[in-house]
Design a protein around this motif. Structure first.
Motif, mmCIF file in Angstrom:
data_model
loop_
_atom_site.group_PDB
_atom_site.id
_atom_site.type_symbol
_atom_site.label_atom_id
_atom_site.label_comp_id
_atom_site.label_asym_id
_atom_site.label_seq_id
_atom_site.Cartn_x
_atom_site.Cartn_y
_atom_site.Cartn_z
ATOM 1 N N ARG A 72 8.025 -27.806 -3.431
ATOM 2 C CA ARG A 72 9.053 -27.969 -4.465
ATOM 3 C C ARG A 72 8.578 -29.076 -5.396
ATOM 4 O O ARG A 72 8.293 -30.191 -4.966
ATOM 5 N N ASP A 98 7.130 -31.900 -2.881
ATOM 6 C CA ASP A 98 7.482 -31.961 -1.465
ATOM 7 C C ASP A 98 6.923 -30.699 -0.832
ATOM 8 O O ASP A 98 7.170 -29.597 -1.342
ATOM 9 N N LEU A 100 7.438 -28.187 1.772
ATOM 10 C CA LEU A 100 8.567 -27.762 2.588
ATOM 11 C C LEU A 100 8.111 -27.067 3.860
ATOM 12 O O LEU A 100 8.755 -27.201 4.909
#
Length: 113
Positions: A72, A98, A100
């Motif tokens: 993300r 990020d 995930l």
């Protein structure tokens, strides 16, 4: 080949869990393996074949769930799957993200008899 050490440790964890529940045999192991966790799925399967040479593991089946990396973007919040090691956002070109999924190595379930 660190995959052999990893599968031996995962099998030891599974064996301990089975013994806690009074099981005499492990029939299946389910592992979740991220595509960027640093473990080669084929090498892990081969390492499990080495473990299966031991009598108590001969009837055990290994199930691998391969998890692709998903990121993300921290700038535009776009979800994407990176094309390369550098995870550039395809929407805005941002570098900060990020991760995930994709880094997991998890013993998900153990089926016992």
């Amino acid at each position: 080949m660190h995959e052999l050490a990893l599968i031996q440790e995962l099998c030891a964890l599974a064996q301990a869990a089975a013994e806690q529940h009074g099981a005499t045999r492990i029939t299946q192991l389910w592992l979740r393996l991220g595509d960027r966790c640093g473990v080669d799925a084929d090498a892990l399967r081969q390492a499990f074949e080495v473990v299966q040479a031991q009598h108590c593991w001969r009837q055990t089946h290994l199930n691998l769930e391969l998890v692709p990396t998903q990121c993300r973007c921290l700038r535009c919040h776009q979800l994407y799957r990176p094309e390369d090691v550098v995870a550039l956002c395809p929407q805005c070109g941002g570098l900060a993200c990020d991760r995930l999924t994709g880094q997991e190595l998890t013993l998900v379930a153990v089926e016992v008899a």
